[in-house]
Design a protein around this motif. Structure first.
Motif, PDB file in Angstrom:
ATOM      1  N   ARG A  26       1.584  -7.214  -0.960  1.00 33.13           N
ATOM      2  CA  ARG A  26       0.825  -6.605   0.135  1.00 33.13           C
ATOM      3  C   ARG A  26      -0.577  -7.200   0.233  1.00 33.13           C
ATOM      4  O   ARG A  26      -1.060  -7.518   1.315  1.00 33.13           O
ATOM      5  CB  ARG A  26       0.722  -5.094  -0.075  1.00 33.13           C
ATOM      6  CG  ARG A  26       2.049  -4.361  -0.035  1.00 33.13           C
ATOM      7  CD  ARG A  26       1.839  -2.871  -0.178  1.00 33.13           C
ATOM      8  NE  ARG A  26       3.102  -2.170  -0.344  1.00 33.13           N
ATOM      9  CZ  ARG A  26       3.256  -0.866  -0.185  1.00 33.13           C
ATOM     10  NH1 ARG A  26       2.212  -0.123   0.157  1.00 33.13           N
ATOM     11  NH2 ARG A  26       4.425  -0.291  -0.352  1.00 33.13           N
ATOM     12  N   GLU A  32       2.425  -4.422  -4.789  1.00 31.51           N
ATOM     13  CA  GLU A  32       1.020  -4.389  -4.419  1.00 31.51           C
ATOM     14  C   GLU A  32       0.450  -5.796  -4.299  1.00 31.51           C
ATOM     15  O   GLU A  32      -0.380  -6.072  -3.434  1.00 31.51           O
ATOM     16  CB  GLU A  32       0.225  -3.586  -5.463  1.00 31.51           C
ATOM     17  CG  GLU A  32       0.429  -2.082  -5.389  1.00 31.51           C
ATOM     18  CD  GLU A  32       0.019  -1.505  -4.042  1.00 31.51           C
ATOM     19  OE1 GLU A  32      -1.025  -1.938  -3.489  1.00 31.51           O
ATOM     20  OE2 GLU A  32       0.730  -0.636  -3.523  1.00 31.51           O
ATOM     21  N   ASP A  48      -4.934  -1.933   5.760  1.00 34.55           N
ATOM     22  CA  ASP A  48      -4.160  -1.059   4.887  1.00 34.55           C
ATOM     23  C   ASP A  48      -3.587   0.124   5.667  1.00 34.55           C
ATOM     24  O   ASP A  48      -2.434   0.529   5.437  1.00 34.55           O
ATOM     25  CB  ASP A  48      -5.035  -0.568   3.730  1.00 34.55           C
ATOM     26  CG  ASP A  48      -5.453  -1.700   2.791  1.00 34.55           C
ATOM     27  OD1 ASP A  48      -4.785  -2.761   2.804  1.00 34.55           O
ATOM     28  OD2 ASP A  48      -6.452  -1.539   2.073  1.00 34.55           O
TER      29      ASP A  48
END
Length: 199
Positions: free
Chosen positions: A145, A142, A124
């Motif tokens: 990701r 999100e 991250d």
């Protein structure tokens, strides 16, 4: 704004060794991309539940393989399982620099300080650093990701770089001499630079 060097289509699959073997055979046989895609979808060669899933995964595989010279296709279609796996790892690194850059920075950094475990927090942090350089990454949802992180660790596990996607401990990884020779012969400098930490 210049095009991003990072692609989110990594979410379509990890190394996909068996599926890539089928497609590599067709590519070695001389099928052009359009013909190949038609055959893969028509015959459901990847054995997916829907044509859209087949198309998405086949496109990823073809695009990956096309980043490498033709001898690598033969290695994938006719080589040993270990040779095919490492060739596909090289293809994934070159086609998806979001993975390659992670190996050359975070994985390499851990190895230099003898830290075995790769953490989600490290990924991250790495992603945020990349997003500061390449703002197009901010447009990734999100879920994208998270999926890219998941698939990246799965690729590292399948390639033998880490022991599993749960523990994520770095293993001794050795590039096969045949793969190394081909990378050098074809001047695949980016891939070699990503993997030099394992030498």
């Amino acid at each position: 704004m210049s095009p991003s060097r990072y692609k989110g289509d990594l979410v379509a699959g990890a190394l996909l060794v068996n599926e890539s073997w089928k497609i590599a055979r067709l590519m070695v046989g001389g099928l052009e991309k359009n013909e190949l895609m038609e055959k893969v979808i028509r015959d459901n060669l990847l054995q997916k539940r829907s044509p859209s899933s087949t198309k998405r995964q086949a496109s990823l595989i073809v695009n990956r393989l096309m980043t490498l010279p033709k001898p690598f296709w033969s290695m994938i279609s006719d080589g040993s399982h270990d040779q095919a796996t490492q060739a596909l790892f090289c293809a994934a690194i070159k086609y998806s620099p979001i993975l390659g850059d992670f190996v050359s920075t975070v994985v390499a950094g851990n190895m230099r300080v003898f830290k075995k475990e790769l953490t989600h927090a490290q990924w991250d942090s790495y992603f945020e650093e990349r997003a500061a350089i390449d703002p197009t990454l901010d447009s990734w949802s999100e879920s994208t990701r998270g999926k890219v992180r998941q698939i990246s660790f799965l690729i590292l596990s399948q390639a033998g770089v880490i022991d599993s996607t749960r523990a994520r401990n770095i293993l001794p990884f050795h590039l096969l001499p045949t793969i190394r020779f081909m990378l050098i012969e074809h001047s695949e400098e980016y891939i070699l630079s990503c993997l030099e930490v394992f030498e």
